[in-house]
Design an enzyme around this catalytic site. Structure first.
Site, PDB file in Angstrom:
ATOM      1  N   LYS A  76       6.950 -20.352  25.212  1.00 37.39           N
ATOM      2  CA  LYS A  76       7.791 -19.164  25.051  1.00 37.39           C
ATOM      3  C   LYS A  76       8.502 -18.923  26.372  1.00 37.39           C
ATOM      4  CE  LYS A  76       5.929 -17.830  21.033  1.00 37.39           C
ATOM      5  NZ  LYS A  76       6.702 -17.828  19.793  1.00 37.39           N
TER       6      LYS A  76
ATOM      7  N   HIS B 159       2.580 -26.513  13.601  1.00 35.59           N
ATOM      8  CA  HIS B 159       3.922 -27.117  13.584  1.00 35.59           C
ATOM      9  C   HIS B 159       3.977 -28.429  14.375  1.00 35.59           C
ATOM     10  CE1 HIS B 159       4.671 -23.241  12.029  1.00 35.59           C
ATOM     11  NE2 HIS B 159       4.995 -22.618  13.141  1.00 35.59           N
TER      12      HIS B 159
ATOM     13  N   ASP C 275      -0.868 -20.858  17.747  1.00 33.05           N
ATOM     14  CA  ASP C 275       0.317 -20.354  17.057  1.00 33.05           C
ATOM     15  C   ASP C 275       1.286 -21.475  16.675  1.00 33.05           C
ATOM     16  OD1 ASP C 275       2.018 -18.314  16.071  1.00 33.05           O
ATOM     17  OD2 ASP C 275       3.194 -18.360  17.911  1.00 33.05           O
TER      18      ASP C 275
ATOM     19  N   LYS D  14      -0.095 -19.218   7.559  1.00 35.76           N
ATOM     20  CA  LYS D  14      -0.970 -19.440   8.695  1.00 35.76           C
ATOM     21  C   LYS D  14      -1.171 -18.125   9.462  1.00 35.76           C
ATOM     22  CE  LYS D  14       2.222 -20.536  12.411  1.00 35.76           C
ATOM     23  NZ  LYS D  14       1.895 -19.419  13.294  1.00 35.76           N
TER      24      LYS D  14
ATOM     25  N   ARG E 285       0.795  -1.229   0.000  1.00 32.60           N
ATOM     26  CA  ARG E 285       0.000   0.000   0.000  1.00 32.60           C
ATOM     27  C   ARG E 285       0.830   1.283   0.000  1.00 32.60           C
ATOM     28  NH1 ARG E 285      -4.375  -2.414   4.239  1.00 32.60           N
ATOM     29  NH2 ARG E 285      -2.474  -3.147   5.222  1.00 32.60           N
TER      30      ARG E 285
END
Ligand code: BG6
Length: 507
Positions: free
Chosen positions: A360, A260, A255, A168, A57
């Site tokens: 995480k 995965h 996520d 994804k 954009r």
């Protein structure tokens, strides 16, 4: 996928084409796509007639765009320094197209630009559209591409081809994923749809099938008779960084687990495919997902643990908690850790638990699949030291390799037994860094091989397994935060596996 063939082998046909990247000024383009295209080109893997068009954009000239991409290669490429001589010629094949995603004019002028490039660069009408944009734009962009004849019908007679790569997340849960699929399939055929799960592009992940099916010694013991359990770990040291807003919508289950980790599980557990065609490999993966015992609400407490990190220390550095991250609700209930126990109800895996954990801000980055074998029978050596079960550990990353833990006699007359490790390391054996996943995946799309991309039914089955859990979590209040950054997750996860008389591997 044909994991036995290397990119560039003569049998594959690579047609001239134009790669159009939507979201060309975004983070993924800079960090992953541009370095991947540069490496493919430099290693002679792009078609001789090739061009790349960035669609975004912001106003920008071709020259400015080329400069930015060069900067990305300099910053993120796996090799340094940039090959100036190669880049000088290569950049002539890169173009920028400014447009809003919903502008009809923008697609009409894109069509004109692409046909000019076809004339000048001999790209013969073949197109890859890479949608590196938030998923809410997928249906809009695909609809416009179709409306302006940039996506062609799949037909035997059509000599040109068009393919669409999407990133994804493919939906948020089972119903939204099904809706996304029904919407996009109005405009593109499944065979034109390339859903990226970048784990499938990793060399070590592709090697799972070679390891299992090209070696006769493992397949005969790859079942419930010999295997005690399987552990799959995707541990990350990093926190959320600048992706707070994205992660608040996602959570760890969506996520990393839904895609995965479920892909890793499918590859480890699947039956040998009849051949290495995309459909044969993906059919077998789908059967695994179909055989996973559904988790019902009464299982959730026993088989699933979620966690969220509080502040802590990683490598001696103090790091904040998830709720203190940028763009994260200070009362957020989003999980940054998940541990799950699955059972695969089929002949091969009866009674073998599959433990998955991902998180995480764990102590280190480590992705591993560990197969623990049953104890050796008998008591011959019971008084001679530690007699551990054999473990086969497939290190996906880092320090890619495969290790086997075996028991060994310590030299000397007293004969104690000690577990030792046989270790294969890609780095020391092949002596080079493996290509990045995106290189392989973009190349596969160019040759029309979608084996390493997720098929719609794979995505759907995976969502079907996890959606009841997501719904349950949405209704129940977790006691967050429940683990400190720099530790291996909540104690409940240790308790979950300990109930089975097992423990998580120390990585
Ligand atoms: C991405 C997730 O798909 O995979 C990230 O969105 C995660 O949150 C990443 O960090 C992990 O990928 P890799 O290749 O670093 O293991």
């Amino acid at each position: 996928m044909n994991p036995l063939e290397e990119p560039g082998c003569g049998s594959r046909c690579i047609d001239p084409c134009i790669l159009v990247i939507f979201g060309a000024t975004g983070d993924l383009t800079g960090r992953k796509l541009t370095p991947a295209i540069y490496h493919l080109g430099r290693e002679g893997l792009l078609p001789a007639n090739f061009a790349c068009v960035g669609f975004a954009r912001r106003p920008k000239s071709n020259e400015e765009f080329r400069q930015e991409l060069k900067q990305d290669v300099e910053t993120f490429s796996r090799t340094t320094p940039i090959d100036e001589a190669y880049w000088k010629n290569f950049q002539e094949q890169i173009f920028y197209h400014r447009s809003e995603f919903d502008s009809n004019d923008g697609y009409q002028s894109l069509a004109r630009l692409l046909s000019q490039i076809d004339t000048r660069h001999g790209t013969r009408g073949n197109r890859i559209f890479y949608l590196s944009v938030p998923p809410k734009f997928f249906p809009l962009i695909i609809e416009k591409l179709k409306k302006f004849n940039l996506i062609y019908d799949v037909s035997e007679t059509e000599e040109r081809w068009s393919r669409v790569i999407i990133e994804k997340p493919f939906g948020h849960d089972a119903p939204s994923s099904a809706l996304l699929q029904t919407t996009i399939q109005k405009y593109i055929h499944e065979s034109q749809t390339y859903r990226i799960d970048h784990y499938l592009g990793k060399e070590t992940v592709q090697n799972i099938l070679v390891f299992r099916f090209a070696n006769s010694i493992f397949e005969s013991i790859w079942n419930y008779k010999h295997i005690d359990h399987v552990q799959i770990t995707v541990a990350e040291e990093i926190g959320i960084g600048t992706r707070g807003a994205f992660f608040e919508e996602q959570g760890l289950l969506r996520d990393v687990v839904q895609n995965h980790m479920m892909q890793l599980l499918s590859l480890v557990a699947m039956e040998p495919p009849v051949n290495l065609s995309a459909s044969a490999v993906r059919d077998e993966k789908v059967k695994v997902l179909q055989s996973i015992r559904p988790l019902t609400p009464c299982d959730f407490e026993q088989n699933v643990v979620r966690g969220q990190y509080r502040s802590g220390y990683i490598n001696g550095d103090s790091v904040g908690g998830y709720r203190q991250e940028q763009n994260v609700d200070p009362k957020s209930c989003v999980e940054t850790y998940a541990a799950l126990r699955f059972h695969i109800d089929n002949w091969r895996w009866a009674g073998v638990p599959f433990y998955l954990r991902g998180g995480k801000r764990l102590p280190k980055r480590a992705t591993e699949i560990a197969i623990t074998f049953k104890d050796a029978p008998g008591f011959l050596f019971q008084n001679q030291g530690k007699n551990d079960p054999n473990v086969l550990a497939i290190r996906i990353q880092p320090d890619e390799g495969i290790a086997m833990k075996i028991n060994c006699k310590v030299p000397g007359p007293s004969s104690p037994i000690q577990p030792v490790k046989m270790d294969f390391r890609y780095g020391s054996y092949f002596g080079q860094s493996p290509p990045e996943a995106y290189e392989r995946l973009i190349w596969d799309c160019m040759i029309g091989d979608n084996t390493l991309f997720a098929r719609s039914d794979e995505v759907m089955h995976s969502w079907n397994i996890l959606t009841p859990l997501l719904e349950y979590w949405a209704k129940t209040q977790p006691d967050f935060p429940n683990y400190s950054a720099g530790t291996w997750g909540p104690q409940f996860a240790d308790a979950m596996i300990a109930k089975d008389g097992r423990s998580w591997r120390l990585l």
